[in-house]
Motif scaffolding. Structure first.
Motif, PDB file in Angstrom:
ATOM      1  N   SER A   1    -103.112  75.983  50.625  1.00  0.00           N
ATOM      2  CA  SER A   1    -103.093  75.387  51.970  1.00  0.00           C
ATOM      3  C   SER A   1    -104.539  75.260  52.422  1.00  0.00           C
ATOM      4  O   SER A   1    -105.422  75.962  51.909  1.00  0.00           O
TER       5      SER A   1
ATOM      6  N   THR B   1     -93.870  74.441  54.070  1.00  0.00           N
ATOM      7  CA  THR B   1     -93.693  74.331  55.520  1.00  0.00           C
ATOM      8  C   THR B   1     -94.077  72.921  55.930  1.00  0.00           C
ATOM      9  O   THR B   1     -94.843  72.243  55.243  1.00  0.00           O
TER      10      THR B   1
ATOM     11  N   ARG C   1    -105.584  76.382  55.055  1.00  0.00           N
ATOM     12  CA  ARG C   1    -105.944  77.632  55.737  1.00  0.00           C
ATOM     13  C   ARG C   1    -105.084  78.768  55.179  1.00  0.00           C
ATOM     14  O   ARG C   1    -103.870  78.603  55.006  1.00  0.00           O
TER      15      ARG C   1
ATOM     16  N   THR D   1     -97.949  78.337  56.218  1.00  0.00           N
ATOM     17  CA  THR D   1     -97.529  78.532  54.827  1.00  0.00           C
ATOM     18  C   THR D   1     -97.982  79.902  54.322  1.00  0.00           C
ATOM     19  O   THR D   1     -97.247  80.580  53.599  1.00  0.00           O
TER      20      THR D   1
ATOM     21  N   VAL E   1     -96.540  70.685  53.628  1.00  0.00           N
ATOM     22  CA  VAL E   1     -96.399  69.232  53.427  1.00  0.00           C
ATOM     23  C   VAL E   1     -97.550  68.570  54.170  1.00  0.00           C
ATOM     24  O   VAL E   1     -97.689  68.737  55.384  1.00  0.00           O
ATOM     25  N   TYR E   2     -98.415  67.894  53.429  1.00  0.00           N
ATOM     26  CA  TYR E   2     -99.500  67.115  54.027  1.00  0.00           C
ATOM     27  C   TYR E   2     -99.260  65.659  53.621  1.00  0.00           C
ATOM     28  O   TYR E   2     -99.309  65.332  52.431  1.00  0.00           O
TER      29      TYR E   2
ATOM     30  N   SER F   1     -91.125  69.150  60.250  1.00  0.00           N
ATOM     31  CA  SER F   1     -89.903  68.350  60.227  1.00  0.00           C
ATOM     32  C   SER F   1     -88.722  69.293  60.030  1.00  0.00           C
ATOM     33  O   SER F   1     -88.872  70.340  59.392  1.00  0.00           O
TER      34      SER F   1
HETATM   35  C1  LIG Z   1    -103.267  66.818  56.944  1.00  0.00           C
HETATM   36  C2  LIG Z   1    -101.888  67.149  57.446  1.00  0.00           C
HETATM   37  C3  LIG Z   1    -100.837  66.334  57.100  1.00  0.00           C
HETATM   38  C4  LIG Z   1     -99.545  66.648  57.516  1.00  0.00           C
HETATM   39  N1  LIG Z   1     -98.501  65.855  57.130  1.00  0.00           N
HETATM   40  C5  LIG Z   1     -97.237  66.197  57.457  1.00  0.00           C
HETATM   41  C6  LIG Z   1     -96.121  65.419  57.010  1.00  0.00           C
HETATM   42  O1  LIG Z   1     -96.262  64.426  56.298  1.00  0.00           O
HETATM   43  N2  LIG Z   1     -94.871  65.802  57.389  1.00  0.00           N
HETATM   44  C7  LIG Z   1     -94.663  66.915  58.183  1.00  0.00           C
HETATM   45  O2  LIG Z   1     -93.513  67.213  58.519  1.00  0.00           O
HETATM   46  N3  LIG Z   1     -95.706  67.683  58.587  1.00  0.00           N
HETATM   47  C8  LIG Z   1     -96.985  67.357  58.257  1.00  0.00           C
HETATM   48  N4  LIG Z   1     -98.034  68.134  58.661  1.00  0.00           N
HETATM   49  C9  LIG Z   1     -97.762  69.397  59.368  1.00  0.00           C
HETATM   50  C10 LIG Z   1     -97.832  70.600  58.412  1.00  0.00           C
HETATM   51  O3  LIG Z   1     -97.010  70.385  57.270  1.00  0.00           O
HETATM   52  C11 LIG Z   1     -97.355  71.884  59.105  1.00  0.00           C
HETATM   53  O4  LIG Z   1     -98.052  72.105  60.294  1.00  0.00           O
HETATM   54  C12 LIG Z   1     -97.518  73.050  58.143  1.00  0.00           C
HETATM   55  O5  LIG Z   1     -96.744  74.140  58.601  1.00  0.00           O
HETATM   56  C13 LIG Z   1     -98.981  73.465  58.048  1.00  0.00           C
HETATM   57  O6  LIG Z   1     -99.111  74.545  57.176  1.00  0.00           O
HETATM   58  P1  LIG Z   1    -100.511  75.322  57.072  1.00  0.00           P
HETATM   59  O7  LIG Z   1    -100.662  76.112  58.344  1.00  0.00           O
HETATM   60  O8  LIG Z   1    -100.394  76.181  55.869  1.00  0.00           O
HETATM   61  O9  LIG Z   1    -101.554  74.255  56.933  1.00  0.00           O
HETATM   62  C14 LIG Z   1     -99.317  67.816  58.301  1.00  0.00           C
HETATM   63  C15 LIG Z   1    -100.417  68.609  58.666  1.00  0.00           C
HETATM   64  C16 LIG Z   1    -101.669  68.293  58.252  1.00  0.00           C
HETATM   65  C17 LIG Z   1    -102.842  69.190  58.639  1.00  0.00           C
END
Ligand SMILES: Cc1cc2nc3c(=O)[nH]c(=O)nc-3n(C[C@H](O)[C@H](O)[C@H](O)COP(=O)(O)O)c2cc1C
Length: 172
Positions: free
Chosen positions: A10, A115, A12, A17, A73-74, A118
């Motif tokens: 991730s 994570t 972070r 996640t 999910v990015y 959605s």
């Molecule tokens: C660059 C980026 C792209 C993202 N794209 C999506 C996406 O396509 N669909 C979705 O449901 N969430 C999306 N998100 C939200 C993240 O999936 C969600 O906040 C996740 O829990 C973040 O996990 P982390 O804290 O480990 O980064 C995105 C977030 C970022 C920063």
């Protein structure tokens, strides 16, 4: 020895996640490898990066039966760090001396821990993992997804985490 390992990627370590996999890892008593701490560079057709951290990491992963692929999910896909790792498995198909290592992945079982913001994880996201596992001959064990639209709220995922942990334990 524990038969399960997690590879985490991730942007972070202590985000949504990271918190989800810390919970799962403490229940399963398993180690988490943070791909962000590894020096693994993008796929190179000429394999000039063959001496980076990819092969030592793979040696480590091959000691385990189950591998958890952990990513947010990015943009409908895995994180960039996870994608780089996945791309590098092509080294195992390309480089003659590495093909036997690739074949040793065949009896592994892989899970996806993810994570997003959605209610359900995109089917295309999961399909790309499932297809990749199938191509490499890895069994797909299942996935767990946490909807973090309103932040990380562990109470929402208690049942899912329990079920997930049970399914990983049962596979051993
Ligand atoms: C660059 C980026 C792209 C993202 N794209 C999506 C996406 O396509 N669909 C979705 O449901 N969430 C999306 N998100 C939200 C993240 O999936 C969600 O906040 C996740 O829990 C973040 O996990 P982390 O804290 O480990 O980064 C995105 C977030 C970022 C920063």
């Amino acid at each position: 020895m524990n038969e399960t390992i997690a590879i985490f990627a991730s942007a972070r370590r202590d985000g949504n996640t990271g918190k989800l996999i810390d919970w799962i890892a403490s229940e399963l008593d398993i180690d988490i490898i943070d791909l962000g701490k590894k020096n693994i560079s993008a796929f190179d057709y000429d394999h000039r990066n063959i001496n980076d951290d990819f092969l030592p990491l793979l040696d480590e992963l091959l000691k385990y039966k189950n591998i958890l692929f952990v990513t947010p999910v990015y943009w409908y896909a895995a994180s960039a760090q996870m994608k780089v790792f996945i791309d590098r498995t092509s080294d195992l198909l390309d480089v003659e001396e590495l093909k036997s290592i690739g074949r040793r992945l065949r009896n592994k079982t892989a899970y996806v821990v993810c994570t997003s913001i959605s209610p359900e994880v995109d089917s295309s996201f999961l399909t790309s993992f499932k297809d990749m596992f199938e191509y490499l001959g890895i069994d797909y064990g299942g996935h767990i997804h946490a909807d973090c639209e309103n932040g990380y709220d562990p109470h929402k995922y208690t049942d899912d985490v329990k079920k997930f942990i049970q399914s990983v334990k049962c596979s051993l």
